[in-house]
Design a protein around this motif. Structure first.
Motif, PDB file in Angstrom:
ATOM      1  N   ILE A  31       0.863  -1.179   0.000  1.00 15.49           N
ATOM      2  CA  ILE A  31       0.000   0.000   0.000  1.00 15.49           C
ATOM      3  C   ILE A  31       0.897   1.226   0.000  1.00 15.49           C
ATOM      4  O   ILE A  31       2.105   1.127   0.247  1.00 15.49           O
ATOM      5  CB  ILE A  31      -0.962   0.039   1.209  1.00 15.49           C
ATOM      6  N   GLU A  32       0.303   2.369  -0.278  1.00 14.80           N
ATOM      7  CA  GLU A  32       1.068   3.615  -0.290  1.00 14.80           C
ATOM      8  C   GLU A  32       0.208   4.727   0.263  1.00 14.80           C
ATOM      9  O   GLU A  32      -0.996   4.776   0.007  1.00 14.80           O
ATOM     10  CB  GLU A  32       1.495   3.934  -1.728  1.00 14.80           C
ATOM     11  N   ASP A  33       0.825   5.568   1.041  1.00 15.60           N
ATOM     12  CA  ASP A  33       0.154   6.763   1.531  1.00 15.60           C
ATOM     13  C   ASP A  33       1.068   7.935   1.216  1.00 15.60           C
ATOM     14  O   ASP A  33       2.302   7.814   1.302  1.00 15.60           O
ATOM     15  CB  ASP A  33      -0.108   6.673   3.032  1.00 15.60           C
ATOM     16  N   SER A  34       0.476   9.037   0.838  1.00 11.27           N
ATOM     17  CA  SER A  34       1.293  10.203   0.518  1.00 11.27           C
ATOM     18  C   SER A  34       0.628  11.446   1.046  1.00 11.27           C
ATOM     19  O   SER A  34      -0.556  11.453   1.373  1.00 11.27           O
ATOM     20  CB  SER A  34       1.521  10.304  -0.994  1.00 11.27           C
ATOM     21  N   GLY A  35       1.426  12.493   1.129  1.00  4.11           N
ATOM     22  CA  GLY A  35       0.898  13.748   1.628  1.00  4.11           C
ATOM     23  C   GLY A  35       1.667  14.932   1.089  1.00  4.11           C
ATOM     24  O   GLY A  35       2.824  14.814   0.687  1.00  4.11           O
ATOM     25  N   LEU A  36       1.001  16.060   1.092  1.00  7.32           N
ATOM     26  CA  LEU A  36       1.584  17.335   0.722  1.00  7.32           C
ATOM     27  C   LEU A  36       1.892  18.085   2.010  1.00  7.32           C
ATOM     28  O   LEU A  36       1.016  18.241   2.863  1.00  7.32           O
ATOM     29  CB  LEU A  36       0.594  18.142  -0.135  1.00  7.32           C
ATOM     30  N   PHE A  37       3.123  18.537   2.137  1.00  9.75           N
ATOM     31  CA  PHE A  37       3.564  19.261   3.323  1.00  9.75           C
ATOM     32  C   PHE A  37       3.981  20.664   2.894  1.00  9.75           C
ATOM     33  O   PHE A  37       4.918  20.815   2.113  1.00  9.75           O
ATOM     34  CB  PHE A  37       4.750  18.543   3.973  1.00  9.75           C
ATOM     35  N   VAL A  38       3.274  21.685   3.399  1.00 11.99           N
ATOM     36  CA  VAL A  38       3.539  23.077   3.035  1.00 11.99           C
ATOM     37  C   VAL A  38       4.245  23.741   4.208  1.00 11.99           C
ATOM     38  O   VAL A  38       3.688  23.829   5.315  1.00 11.99           O
ATOM     39  CB  VAL A  38       2.230  23.823   2.691  1.00 11.99           C
ATOM     40  N   GLU A  39       5.477  24.194   3.971  1.00 14.43           N
ATOM     41  CA  GLU A  39       6.287  24.732   5.059  1.00 14.43           C
ATOM     42  C   GLU A  39       5.645  25.939   5.738  1.00 14.43           C
ATOM     43  O   GLU A  39       5.640  26.030   6.966  1.00 14.43           O
ATOM     44  CB  GLU A  39       7.694  25.054   4.553  1.00 14.43           C
ATOM     45  N   LEU A  92       2.680  26.558   6.186  1.00 13.35           N
ATOM     46  CA  LEU A  92       1.520  26.106   6.962  1.00 13.35           C
ATOM     47  C   LEU A  92       1.938  25.086   8.019  1.00 13.35           C
ATOM     48  O   LEU A  92       1.126  24.284   8.480  1.00 13.35           O
ATOM     49  CB  LEU A  92       0.451  25.518   6.030  1.00 13.35           C
ATOM     50  N   LYS A  93       3.224  25.097   8.372  1.00 15.05           N
ATOM     51  CA  LYS A  93       3.790  24.205   9.401  1.00 15.05           C
ATOM     52  C   LYS A  93       3.558  22.726   9.086  1.00 15.05           C
ATOM     53  O   LYS A  93       3.247  21.921   9.958  1.00 15.05           O
ATOM     54  CB  LYS A  93       3.262  24.575  10.780  1.00 15.05           C
ATOM     55  N   GLY A  94       3.686  22.381   7.794  1.00 12.67           N
ATOM     56  CA  GLY A  94       3.550  20.988   7.378  1.00 12.67           C
ATOM     57  C   GLY A  94       2.138  20.564   7.020  1.00 12.67           C
ATOM     58  O   GLY A  94       1.927  19.434   6.584  1.00 12.67           O
ATOM     59  N   PHE A  95       1.185  21.450   7.189  1.00 13.09           N
ATOM     60  CA  PHE A  95      -0.203  21.150   6.831  1.00 13.09           C
ATOM     61  C   PHE A  95      -0.326  21.087   5.317  1.00 13.09           C
ATOM     62  O   PHE A  95       0.352  21.845   4.637  1.00 13.09           O
ATOM     63  CB  PHE A  95      -1.117  22.264   7.388  1.00 13.09           C
ATOM     64  N   PRO A  96      -1.099  20.212   4.751  1.00 15.05           N
ATOM     65  CA  PRO A  96      -1.983  19.237   5.378  1.00 15.05           C
ATOM     66  C   PRO A  96      -1.302  17.942   5.818  1.00 15.05           C
ATOM     67  O   PRO A  96      -1.893  17.180   6.583  1.00 15.05           O
ATOM     68  CB  PRO A  96      -3.037  18.972   4.307  1.00 15.05           C
ATOM     69  N   GLY A  97      -0.087  17.655   5.355  1.00 12.49           N
ATOM     70  CA  GLY A  97       0.673  16.497   5.829  1.00 12.49           C
ATOM     71  C   GLY A  97      -0.114  15.208   5.844  1.00 12.49           C
ATOM     72  O   GLY A  97      -0.701  14.819   4.834  1.00 12.49           O
ATOM     73  N   PRO A  98      -0.158  14.530   7.016  1.00 13.49           N
ATOM     74  CA  PRO A  98      -0.856  13.235   7.075  1.00 13.49           C
ATOM     75  C   PRO A  98      -2.372  13.344   6.903  1.00 13.49           C
ATOM     76  O   PRO A  98      -3.051  12.340   6.779  1.00 13.49           O
ATOM     77  CB  PRO A  98      -0.486  12.692   8.463  1.00 13.49           C
ATOM     78  N   MET A 122      -2.747  30.017   1.085  1.00 14.12           N
ATOM     79  CA  MET A 122      -1.424  30.512   0.675  1.00 14.12           C
ATOM     80  C   MET A 122      -1.480  31.916   0.069  1.00 14.12           C
ATOM     81  O   MET A 122      -0.451  32.462  -0.306  1.00 14.12           O
ATOM     82  CB  MET A 122      -0.795  29.548  -0.325  1.00 14.12           C
ATOM     83  N   ASP A 123      -2.673  32.502  -0.015  1.00 17.63           N
ATOM     84  CA  ASP A 123      -2.832  33.832  -0.597  1.00 17.63           C
ATOM     85  C   ASP A 123      -1.960  34.841   0.147  1.00 17.63           C
ATOM     86  O   ASP A 123      -2.054  34.976   1.364  1.00 17.63           O
ATOM     87  CB  ASP A 123      -4.306  34.253  -0.545  1.00 17.63           C
ATOM     88  N   GLY A 124      -1.077  35.505  -0.586  1.00 19.64           N
ATOM     89  CA  GLY A 124      -0.193  36.515  -0.014  1.00 19.64           C
ATOM     90  C   GLY A 124       1.056  35.972   0.657  1.00 19.64           C
ATOM     91  O   GLY A 124       1.880  36.741   1.151  1.00 19.64           O
ATOM     92  N   VAL A 125       1.227  34.663   0.699  1.00 21.94           N
ATOM     93  CA  VAL A 125       2.398  34.050   1.334  1.00 21.94           C
ATOM     94  C   VAL A 125       3.534  34.003   0.323  1.00 21.94           C
ATOM     95  O   VAL A 125       3.365  33.499  -0.785  1.00 21.94           O
ATOM     96  CB  VAL A 125       2.063  32.624   1.850  1.00 21.94           C
ATOM     97  N   LYS A 126       4.688  34.553   0.704  1.00 22.12           N
ATOM     98  CA  LYS A 126       5.847  34.580  -0.206  1.00 22.12           C
ATOM     99  C   LYS A 126       6.614  33.253  -0.209  1.00 22.12           C
ATOM    100  O   LYS A 126       7.015  32.774  -1.245  1.00 22.12           O
ATOM    101  CB  LYS A 126       6.777  35.733   0.173  1.00 22.12           C
ATOM    102  N   ASP A 127       6.851  32.686   0.986  1.00 24.40           N
ATOM    103  CA  ASP A 127       7.577  31.421   1.078  1.00 24.40           C
ATOM    104  C   ASP A 127       6.616  30.287   0.742  1.00 24.40           C
ATOM    105  O   ASP A 127       5.769  29.912   1.541  1.00 24.40           O
ATOM    106  CB  ASP A 127       8.148  31.230   2.478  1.00 24.40           C
ATOM    107  N   ALA A 151       7.280  23.629  -0.429  1.00 25.65           N
ATOM    108  CA  ALA A 151       6.452  22.488  -0.052  1.00 25.65           C
ATOM    109  C   ALA A 151       7.155  21.214  -0.503  1.00 25.65           C
ATOM    110  O   ALA A 151       8.117  21.271  -1.273  1.00 25.65           O
ATOM    111  CB  ALA A 151       5.076  22.593  -0.720  1.00 25.65           C
ATOM    112  N   TYR A 152       6.689  20.107   0.001  1.00 30.68           N
ATOM    113  CA  TYR A 152       7.187  18.823  -0.507  1.00 30.68           C
ATOM    114  C   TYR A 152       6.089  17.789  -0.456  1.00 30.68           C
ATOM    115  O   TYR A 152       5.156  17.881   0.336  1.00 30.68           O
ATOM    116  CB  TYR A 152       8.441  18.352   0.232  1.00 30.68           C
ATOM    117  N   PHE A 153       6.207  16.848  -1.369  1.00 33.34           N
ATOM    118  CA  PHE A 153       5.364  15.665  -1.366  1.00 33.34           C
ATOM    119  C   PHE A 153       6.181  14.556  -0.715  1.00 33.34           C
ATOM    120  O   PHE A 153       7.374  14.409  -0.982  1.00 33.34           O
ATOM    121  CB  PHE A 153       5.054  15.209  -2.796  1.00 33.34           C
ATOM    122  N   MET A 154       5.537  13.757   0.115  1.00 29.26           N
ATOM    123  CA  MET A 154       6.180  12.588   0.682  1.00 29.26           C
ATOM    124  C   MET A 154       5.273  11.393   0.438  1.00 29.26           C
ATOM    125  O   MET A 154       4.051  11.505   0.553  1.00 29.26           O
ATOM    126  CB  MET A 154       6.443  12.749   2.167  1.00 29.26           C
TER     127      MET A 154
END
Length: 180
Positions: free
Chosen positions: A61-69, A71-77, A95-100, A103-106
């Motif tokens: 099986i595989e589980d993946s998530g998007l981690f947005v720095e 947003l402190k890793g949200f949505p993550g798991p 993310m509206d107005g956020v410069k940084d 993000a990463y996919f895991m």
């Protein structure tokens, strides 16, 4: 070997990666209750143990998530639930107005060998795009920017060369080949 997922896009991506290693993966289309947890690894191991009560023999099986720095890793798991509720539009709004926009996919692959779960991970760094772009892929692909393209703007083969899922499954397939 069976790959258990209800997501045909994931299966097709993994099927192509497996072929490069001479491994045949069969699709067991199945929805299952995914436990919640604080990490993808924890969720994948728990899911494998729960499925092992219903399925005889080995499977993956595989589980993946998007981690947005920003947003402190949200949505993550919680990526699957967040996608179902607020989708790409919701993430873009957050993310509206956020410069940084880093993000990463895991991806976490859990292989059940009939007795226990073995876990393999893959990660790909990118950014959150300013708007959804592209029509290929699935999930967060239209907002995940890798270089100058979103994953949804890439052809499947191009995405497969760099994806988090490929990296996790490559680790698994290499381990499986060494083991046999």
């Amino acid at each position: 070997m069976y790959f258990i997922t209800s997501n045909e896009g994931k299966f097709r991506e993994v099927e192509r990666i497996a072929e490069m290693y001479g491994i045949q993966v069969k699709w067991m289309k199945m929805k299952y209750v995914e436990p919640q947890g604080n990490s993808l690894e924890e969720i994948a191991k728990l899911s494998a143990r729960m499925l092992a009560e219903k399925i005889e023999g080995e499977f993956v099986i595989e589980d993946s998530g998007l981690f947005v720095e920003a947003l402190k890793g949200f949505p993550g798991p919680y990526s699957s639930y967040v996608f179902k509720t607020i989708g790409n539009e919701g993430i873009l709004k957050l993310m509206d107005g956020v410069k940084d926009r880093k993000a990463y996919f895991m991806a976490v692959v859990a292989y059940w060998d009939g007795e226990k779960a073995h876990v393999f991970t893959g990660k790909v760094d990118g950014e959150i795009a300013d708007s959804a772009r592209g029509t290929k892929g699935f999930g967060y692909d239209p907002i995940f920017l890798y270089g100058d393209k979103t994953f949804a703007e890439m052809e499947t083969g191009e995405k497969n060369k760099v994806s988090h899922r490929r990296r996790a499954f490559e680790e698994f397939f290499k381990w499986l080949k060494e083991k046999s």
